[in-house]
Design a protein around this motif. Structure first.
Motif, PDB file in Angstrom:
ATOM      1  N   THR A 729      -2.241  10.182   3.499  1.00 45.55           N
ATOM      2  CA  THR A 729      -2.661   8.263   3.757  1.00 45.55           C
ATOM      3  C   THR A 729      -1.141   8.393   3.767  1.00 45.55           C
ATOM      4  O   THR A 729      -0.760   7.161   4.483  1.00 45.55           O
ATOM      5  CB  THR A 729      -4.176   8.142   2.732  1.00 45.55           C
ATOM      6  OG1 THR A 729      -4.860   8.569   2.594  1.00 45.55           O
ATOM      7  CG2 THR A 729      -3.997   6.934   2.451  1.00 45.55           C
ATOM      8  N   ILE A 730      -0.415   8.593   2.280  1.00 45.24           N
ATOM      9  CA  ILE A 730       0.536   8.356   2.385  1.00 45.24           C
ATOM     10  C   ILE A 730       1.447   8.608   3.357  1.00 45.24           C
ATOM     11  O   ILE A 730       2.814   7.126   3.841  1.00 45.24           O
ATOM     12  CB  ILE A 730       1.448   8.994   0.448  1.00 45.24           C
ATOM     13  CG1 ILE A 730       1.178   8.554  -0.252  1.00 45.24           C
ATOM     14  CG2 ILE A 730       3.126   8.736   0.822  1.00 45.24           C
ATOM     15  CD1 ILE A 730       0.767   8.591  -1.390  1.00 45.24           C
ATOM     16  N   LYS A 731       1.282   9.476   3.818  1.00 42.84           N
ATOM     17  CA  LYS A 731       2.769   9.676   5.312  1.00 42.84           C
ATOM     18  C   LYS A 731       2.143   8.529   6.481  1.00 42.84           C
ATOM     19  O   LYS A 731       3.228   8.055   7.142  1.00 42.84           O
ATOM     20  CB  LYS A 731       2.378  11.160   5.700  1.00 42.84           C
ATOM     21  CG  LYS A 731       2.403  12.341   4.778  1.00 42.84           C
ATOM     22  CD  LYS A 731       2.491  13.512   5.657  1.00 42.84           C
ATOM     23  CE  LYS A 731       3.128  14.652   4.866  1.00 42.84           C
ATOM     24  NZ  LYS A 731       2.488  16.053   5.338  1.00 42.84           N
ATOM     25  N   ALA A 732       0.492   8.437   6.498  1.00 43.31           N
ATOM     26  CA  ALA A 732       0.031   7.773   7.705  1.00 43.31           C
ATOM     27  C   ALA A 732       1.385   5.947   7.712  1.00 43.31           C
ATOM     28  O   ALA A 732       0.883   5.335   8.012  1.00 43.31           O
ATOM     29  CB  ALA A 732      -0.915   7.226   7.798  1.00 43.31           C
ATOM     30  N   LEU A 733       0.807   6.424   5.944  1.00 44.60           N
ATOM     31  CA  LEU A 733       1.040   4.228   5.536  1.00 44.60           C
ATOM     32  C   LEU A 733       3.048   4.400   5.751  1.00 44.60           C
ATOM     33  O   LEU A 733       3.330   3.424   6.435  1.00 44.60           O
ATOM     34  CB  LEU A 733       0.723   4.192   3.927  1.00 44.60           C
ATOM     35  CG  LEU A 733      -0.705   4.224   3.789  1.00 44.60           C
ATOM     36  CD1 LEU A 733      -0.675   3.739   2.107  1.00 44.60           C
ATOM     37  CD2 LEU A 733      -1.009   2.763   4.564  1.00 44.60           C
ATOM     38  N   HIS A 734       3.415   5.509   5.618  1.00 44.39           N
ATOM     39  CA  HIS A 734       5.163   5.236   5.920  1.00 44.39           C
ATOM     40  C   HIS A 734       4.993   4.942   7.358  1.00 44.39           C
ATOM     41  O   HIS A 734       6.565   4.833   8.049  1.00 44.39           O
ATOM     42  CB  HIS A 734       5.836   6.670   5.571  1.00 44.39           C
ATOM     43  CG  HIS A 734       6.082   6.749   4.129  1.00 44.39           C
ATOM     44  ND1 HIS A 734       6.713   5.987   3.899  1.00 44.39           N
ATOM     45  CD2 HIS A 734       5.521   7.368   3.087  1.00 44.39           C
ATOM     46  CE1 HIS A 734       7.063   6.227   1.993  1.00 44.39           C
ATOM     47  NE2 HIS A 734       6.003   6.821   1.507  1.00 44.39           N
ATOM     48  N   LEU A 735       4.678   5.861   8.571  1.00 44.13           N
ATOM     49  CA  LEU A 735       4.572   6.202   9.423  1.00 44.13           C
ATOM     50  C   LEU A 735       4.551   3.898  10.275  1.00 44.13           C
ATOM     51  O   LEU A 735       4.629   4.321  10.858  1.00 44.13           O
ATOM     52  CB  LEU A 735       3.160   7.242  10.354  1.00 44.13           C
ATOM     53  CG  LEU A 735       4.285   7.921  10.602  1.00 44.13           C
ATOM     54  CD1 LEU A 735       2.828   9.100  10.946  1.00 44.13           C
ATOM     55  CD2 LEU A 735       5.551   8.519  11.102  1.00 44.13           C
ATOM     56  N   LEU A 736       3.145   3.407   9.345  1.00 49.06           N
ATOM     57  CA  LEU A 736       3.281   2.022   9.898  1.00 49.06           C
ATOM     58  C   LEU A 736       4.611   1.485   9.241  1.00 49.06           C
ATOM     59  O   LEU A 736       3.908   0.467  10.032  1.00 49.06           O
ATOM     60  CB  LEU A 736       2.158   1.741   9.316  1.00 49.06           C
ATOM     61  CG  LEU A 736       0.421   2.504   9.695  1.00 49.06           C
ATOM     62  CD1 LEU A 736      -0.843   2.270   9.423  1.00 49.06           C
ATOM     63  CD2 LEU A 736       0.120   2.556  11.476  1.00 49.06           C
ATOM     64  N   LYS A 737       4.544   1.839   8.328  1.00 50.91           N
ATOM     65  CA  LYS A 737       5.768   0.480   7.822  1.00 50.91           C
ATOM     66  C   LYS A 737       6.954   0.926   8.595  1.00 50.91           C
ATOM     67  O   LYS A 737       7.637   0.155   8.819  1.00 50.91           O
ATOM     68  CB  LYS A 737       6.293   1.253   6.379  1.00 50.91           C
ATOM     69  CG  LYS A 737       7.324   0.566   5.776  1.00 50.91           C
ATOM     70  CD  LYS A 737       6.819  -0.971   5.008  1.00 50.91           C
ATOM     71  CE  LYS A 737       7.916  -1.492   4.699  1.00 50.91           C
ATOM     72  NZ  LYS A 737       7.879  -3.072   3.968  1.00 50.91           N
ATOM     73  N   LYS A 738       6.773   2.363   9.098  1.00 48.71           N
ATOM     74  CA  LYS A 738       8.279   2.570   9.721  1.00 48.71           C
ATOM     75  C   LYS A 738       8.232   1.705  11.192  1.00 48.71           C
ATOM     76  O   LYS A 738       9.212   1.291  12.223  1.00 48.71           O
ATOM     77  CB  LYS A 738       8.774   3.347  10.266  1.00 48.71           C
ATOM     78  CG  LYS A 738       9.732   4.399  11.118  1.00 48.71           C
ATOM     79  CD  LYS A 738      10.057   5.715  10.660  1.00 48.71           C
ATOM     80  CE  LYS A 738      10.822   6.172  11.710  1.00 48.71           C
ATOM     81  NZ  LYS A 738      11.519   7.491  12.279  1.00 48.71           N
ATOM     82  N   TYR A 739       6.711   1.453  11.738  1.00 51.26           N
ATOM     83  CA  TYR A 739       6.344   0.753  12.888  1.00 51.26           C
ATOM     84  C   TYR A 739       6.733  -1.020  12.919  1.00 51.26           C
ATOM     85  O   TYR A 739       7.357  -1.657  13.949  1.00 51.26           O
ATOM     86  CB  TYR A 739       5.098   1.247  13.147  1.00 51.26           C
ATOM     87  CG  TYR A 739       4.179   0.815  14.606  1.00 51.26           C
ATOM     88  CD1 TYR A 739       4.935   0.523  15.263  1.00 51.26           C
ATOM     89  CD2 TYR A 739       3.574  -0.187  14.792  1.00 51.26           C
ATOM     90  CE1 TYR A 739       4.519   0.668  17.544  1.00 51.26           C
ATOM     91  CE2 TYR A 739       2.753  -0.899  15.847  1.00 51.26           C
ATOM     92  CZ  TYR A 739       3.519   0.050  17.068  1.00 51.26           C
ATOM     93  OH  TYR A 739       2.981  -0.998  18.028  1.00 51.26           O
ATOM     94  N   GLY A 740       7.118  -1.061  11.460  1.00 52.01           N
ATOM     95  CA  GLY A 740       7.355  -2.836  11.816  1.00 52.01           C
ATOM     96  C   GLY A 740       5.873  -3.554  10.746  1.00 52.01           C
ATOM     97  O   GLY A 740       6.075  -4.607  10.676  1.00 52.01           O
ATOM     98  N   ILE A 741       4.827  -2.497  10.118  1.00 50.41           N
ATOM     99  CA  ILE A 741       3.854  -3.541   9.618  1.00 50.41           C
ATOM    100  C   ILE A 741       3.735  -3.541   8.468  1.00 50.41           C
ATOM    101  O   ILE A 741       4.485  -2.904   7.633  1.00 50.41           O
ATOM    102  CB  ILE A 741       2.534  -2.156   9.808  1.00 50.41           C
ATOM    103  CG1 ILE A 741       2.141  -2.721  11.344  1.00 50.41           C
ATOM    104  CG2 ILE A 741       1.045  -2.865   9.089  1.00 50.41           C
ATOM    105  CD1 ILE A 741       0.865  -1.273  12.220  1.00 50.41           C
ATOM    106  N   SER A 742       3.103  -4.294   7.372  1.00 54.44           N
ATOM    107  CA  SER A 742       3.149  -4.875   6.240  1.00 54.44           C
ATOM    108  C   SER A 742       2.147  -4.811   5.471  1.00 54.44           C
ATOM    109  O   SER A 742       0.764  -4.849   6.489  1.00 54.44           O
ATOM    110  CB  SER A 742       3.705  -6.556   6.027  1.00 54.44           C
ATOM    111  OG  SER A 742       4.688  -7.019   6.322  1.00 54.44           O
ATOM    112  N   ILE A 743       2.297  -4.214   4.588  1.00 53.24           N
ATOM    113  CA  ILE A 743       1.333  -2.901   3.431  1.00 53.24           C
ATOM    114  C   ILE A 743       0.925  -3.934   2.389  1.00 53.24           C
ATOM    115  O   ILE A 743       1.821  -4.092   1.813  1.00 53.24           O
ATOM    116  CB  ILE A 743       1.247  -1.251   3.658  1.00 53.24           C
ATOM    117  CG1 ILE A 743       1.744  -0.678   5.044  1.00 53.24           C
ATOM    118  CG2 ILE A 743      -0.090  -1.397   2.509  1.00 53.24           C
ATOM    119  CD1 ILE A 743       2.466  -0.015   4.933  1.00 53.24           C
ATOM    120  N   SER A 744      -0.430  -4.160   1.853  1.00 54.09           N
ATOM    121  CA  SER A 744      -0.692  -5.032   0.879  1.00 54.09           C
ATOM    122  C   SER A 744      -1.686  -4.573   0.156  1.00 54.09           C
ATOM    123  O   SER A 744      -2.690  -4.097   0.884  1.00 54.09           O
ATOM    124  CB  SER A 744      -0.914  -5.922   1.429  1.00 54.09           C
ATOM    125  OG  SER A 744      -0.374  -7.032   1.411  1.00 54.09           O
TER     126      SER A 744
END
Length: 843
Positions: A729-744
């Motif tokens: 899950t943490i790896k996936a969130l890092h990929l999404l963050k790198k893609y430009g998405i914000s996470i709350s």
């Protein structure tokens, strides 16, 4: 003399000569081995101590930096809590503040002529304390007051802050302190918080070399004392420091750095220490100290960039002498039985030639009677030896065949009634036991028979995450925990299959059964360790009672099962007692699921939008997309009712796809015609993270399909998501963050709330749960949790948004504490797309 006697005497004399020669050689080898072992032991001990000393220095430097950062944080809190003029501060006020901030003391320093003194303090001995003669400390104070850069290389320098190294307190030499000094020009004093004694020395006790030295002296027989000498000052006059009317020795100038020095031989040790430092080689000497013959060894330690020191090892030499004496006596005594044994063997050997046939006949008779276990032992290589070997093989084959036949029969009977994985009785055995207990309850007037149905919550998710092998280990661990909680009598545990357990109680009151159940649930919820994985599980439970609920065996089990599922619907980790309305609720749940499937197929799922407001400027910065369902038969169905059913039935992914398709398309259109772009926030279920790689690809697909800029998309996840396949899950969130998405993190504070995860995760925003906002009263009472979350977000440099804002005073409180982004009915309830346009975009 007969041949039988000659053989006995010959073998006895031969063995005696061999034993005498062996004992002599063994004594010489033992002495050399003990001396060599002593040298190796001392080498290992000194290497271990040297490693711990160097490690302690590195760790101490790290911990001093950590303590300095904590003191700077405390300084800022102190500055916010005190007036800018020290004349307006009382010593009692500093005591209370120090206790609140969990530090030892607080002193305020201020200029007084050409000196800087303690003007206020929670420690009376710090008041009026002069610092003029403190050397680089005083220089650092002057530079701090004049807003200059601290030039000293010792301690830790941070913005407006300097922390001195750990040292004996000159105001009270009975203590060792770690100080911090803060001044940013907004006060007329330097803020000096500090840790004392326990806070400072606990690290040394835990991680310093003292513990290792104590273990060596306690566990290594013969090691009497270990000492780390300061060669610069050992044997010399103490280098006392005189300040503020006190006398003390600085830590670095003490002659003994670690360990004890009770086996004193100061003059000899002083010379030896200087010699070993000069030559770089260890030295040992024998001496009579404290009425004991000891071997003292001094080992020099020279490391790069650190002062040299010497480790002293005192060894009880009497142990070596005692060990040699014991070895000699022991081997001499052991020789006597050998001589006696040789006499007996030689006698037996002379008669053994005529006896083997008799033994063979006796053994054959035992086999004929069915006694297969006995084995004939012989070293003969002739025909008799071959015959004995064949008979032994025959006996072994017959014994193995009979034992396997009995074992196979026993296993078949056992597995017919027991679970293979846990060894517990199975469903078949349970029904027989339940039937027997019900018959007994009628015959013996037993008041109650209870059936407890237990199911592990989210076991499928755990099994998918960790694998079936570890899932089986978890089942075994849970079974053992349940067994430990059960009474020794009148209770019966079975595994029904999968992650389900059933317990049968007889002659317990319902209150007693419920108490035992709650005890089991509490024990099961403790952390489970499977290999390197730490797993947290809970269980849902259901109870049914004979004769209150039914007198039918199968019905009782069914009712307990229904009650268990009622516990799961309430969030799990609960115990429910069966009642008639549960069957009705189960039917309602199935009906809602059926209608929801049809609504998804027909496209009857709606998306509503709730605005996010920047309260200072009263502007919309974004919207949160919320799923809504208005059924033709059921009417409006609350998300709190149908979303848990969707997750359980595997429909949550379809609902998410509907929200993504409609919301991305709608907000993209709004942003095309709007001057101010709006962000789009979408909620994600923990179940979607069972395969994080697939989820990342799906998000990219939807955003690309609707040409939605990832910079304007916000993923909202709950804290429970972090428990699902955490590493992936943490790896996936890092990929999404790198893609430009914000996470709350949504509903922050109501779930797992792990600060360690907050550091690891690429989070942009924390959303304060509406329950904490609605707790805030008009006088700002019950606001502590909301204020703490805001402060935590600011410390971690995260955005923070408050949900459920319904009152003006709640808005005022949030703005006052630095939370400007809000959602809630005070601004707008969730609206359909056309209503949202009319309310906010067409004005």
């Amino acid at each position: 003399m007969s041949i039988k006697k000659k053989l006995s005497v010959f073998f006895t004399l031969l063995v005696l000569c061999i034993l005498l020669a062996n004992n002599t050689l063994h004594y010489i080898r033992s002495k050399n081995r003990l001396i060599e072992f002593n040298k190796k032991e001392i080498t290992l001990v000194t290497e271990g101590i040297a490693y711990e000393v160097e490690n302690s220095k590195n760790s101490a430097s790290y911990m001093e930096n950590r303590m300095a950062q904590e003191l700077r944080t405390a300084s800022i809190a102190i500055q916010d809590s005190l007036p800018a003029d020290y004349h307006d501060v009382s010593n009692d006020q500093l005591k209370r503040l120090a206790k609140k901030l969990m530090i030892s003391h607080i002193t305020l320093l201020a200029p007084a002529g050409d000196d800087i003194i303690g003007v206020k303090s929670s420690d009376p001995k710090e008041i009026n304390m002069s610092t003029k003669e403190w050397g680089y400390w005083y220089t650092s104070f002057r530079q701090l007051l004049s807003q200059q850069t601290i030039t000293t290389k010792k301690g830790v320098t941070l913005p407006h802050f300097w922390s001195g190294p750990i040292e004996v307190a000159s105001s009270n030499p009975n203590h060792i302190d770690k100080w911090g000094y803060y001044y940013d020009g907004s006060t007329n004093y330097i803020i000096d918080p500090y840790f004392r004694d326990r806070h400072v020395l606990d690290f040394e006790k835990r991680f310093g070399p003292t513990n290792v030295m104590n273990r060596f002296t306690e566990n290594l027989e013969g090691v009497l004392e270990l000492t780390v000498f300061n060669p610069k000052n050992f044997g010399k006059r103490n280098q006392n420091v005189y300040l503020n009317g006190n006398k003390y020795i600085k830590i670095k100038d003490q002659p003994i750095w670690y360990g004890t020095y009770t086996y004193r031989n100061t003059e000899r040790d002083k010379k030896s220490i200087q010699e070993v430092l000069k030559t770089g080689k260890s030295q040992s000497y024998l001496a009579e100290i404290n009425h004991k013959k000891v071997l003292k060894t001094l080992v020099p330690i020279k490391e790069k960039n650190t002062p040299a020191y010497v480790i002293g090892v005192v060894y009880d030499y009497g142990l070596i002498e005692k060990e040699l004496q014991q070895e000699l006596i022991k081997h001499l005594l052991l020789s006597l039985p050998f001589i006696f044994i040789v006499l007996i063997i030689s006698f037996i050997f002379s008669t053994s030639i005529t006896r083997p046939i008799k033994h063979i006949m006796e053994h054959v008779n035992q086999i004929a009677k069915g006694n297969f276990g006995k084995v004939l032992n012989t070293r003969r290589k002739d025909e008799l030896g071959g015959l004995v070997a064949n008979i032994n093989h025959l006996s072994h084959f017959l014994k193995t065949y009979v034992d396997d036949l009995k074992k196979s029969q026993e296993e078949s009977e056992y597995h017919a009634y027991h679970d293979f994985l846990t060894g517990l009785p199975n469903r078949r055995y349970f029904k027989e036991q339940l039937n027997r207990r019900l018959i007994e309850s009628k015959e013996k007037s037993i008041r109650h028979v209870a059936v407890l149905f237990m199911d592990i919550d989210r076991f499928k998710d755990i099994n998918d995450t960790l694998g079936h092998s570890k899932g089986d280990q978890l089942i075994q661990l849970i079974a053992n925990r349940i067994k430990k909680c059960l009474p020794s009598a009148n209770s019966f545990l079975t595994r029904q299959g999968g992650d389900e357990f059933v317990i049968l109680f007889s002659d317990f009151t319902p209150e007693e059964v419920k108490g035992i159940t709650e005890k089991i649930m509490a024990y099961v919820q403790q952390p489970c360790y499977i290999d390197n994985d730490e797993v947290f599980v809970s269980i849902s439970s259901g109870l049914s009672f004979y004769p209150e609920h039914s007198t039918n065996l199968d019905t009782l089990i069914t009712y307990a099962d229904v009650a268990m599922y009622a516990s799961k619907r309430q969030g799990g980790s609960k115990v429910s007692i069966y009642h008639d309305s549960l069957n009705k609720k189960q039917a309602e749940k199935v009906h809602i699921e059926t209608r929801l499937r049809k609504a998804i197929q027909k496209g009857d799922i709606d998306v509503y939008y709730q605005p996010k407001i920047e309260a200072k400027c009263n502007v919309i910065t974004g919207v949160e997309a919320l799923v809504r369902w208005n059924d033709a038969e059921l009417g409006f169905v609350s998300p709190e009712a149908f979303i848990p059913i969707a997750e359980e039935a595997g429909l949550i992914q379809y609902l998410w796809e509907v929200v993504m398709k409609k919301a991305c398309s709608q907000v993209s259109e709004w942003n095309k015609v709007s001057d101010e772009k709006m962000t789009l926030a979408v909620n994600f279920s923990p179940r979607q993270f069972q395969d994080p790689v697939v989820l990342v690809n799906e998000i990219k697909h939807f955003l690309s399909l609707h040409r939605f800029d990832p910079a304007w998309f916000e993923m909202e996840i709950t804290e429970s998501t972090l428990l699902m396949n955490a590493e992936e899950t943490i790896k996936a969130l890092h990929l999404l963050k790198k893609y430009g998405i914000s996470i709350s993190i949504d509903d922050f504070g109501t779930g797992y709330s792990s600060l360690s995860y907050l550091k690891k995760l690429p989070i942009d925003c924390l959303k304060i749960d509406r329950s904490f906002i609605q707790d805030i009263q008009e006088d700002y009472s019950n606001s502590e949790i909301a204020q703490a979350i805001i402060s935590l977000s600011q410390s971690l440099k995260l955005e923070v948004i408050a949900e459920g804002v319904e009152e003006e005073y709640q808005k005022a409180f949030l703005m006052k504490n630095g939370c400007d982004h809000m959602q809630g009915y005070l601004f707008s309830k969730p609206l359909a797309a056309e209503d949202f346009e009319e309310a906010f975009l067409n004005s």
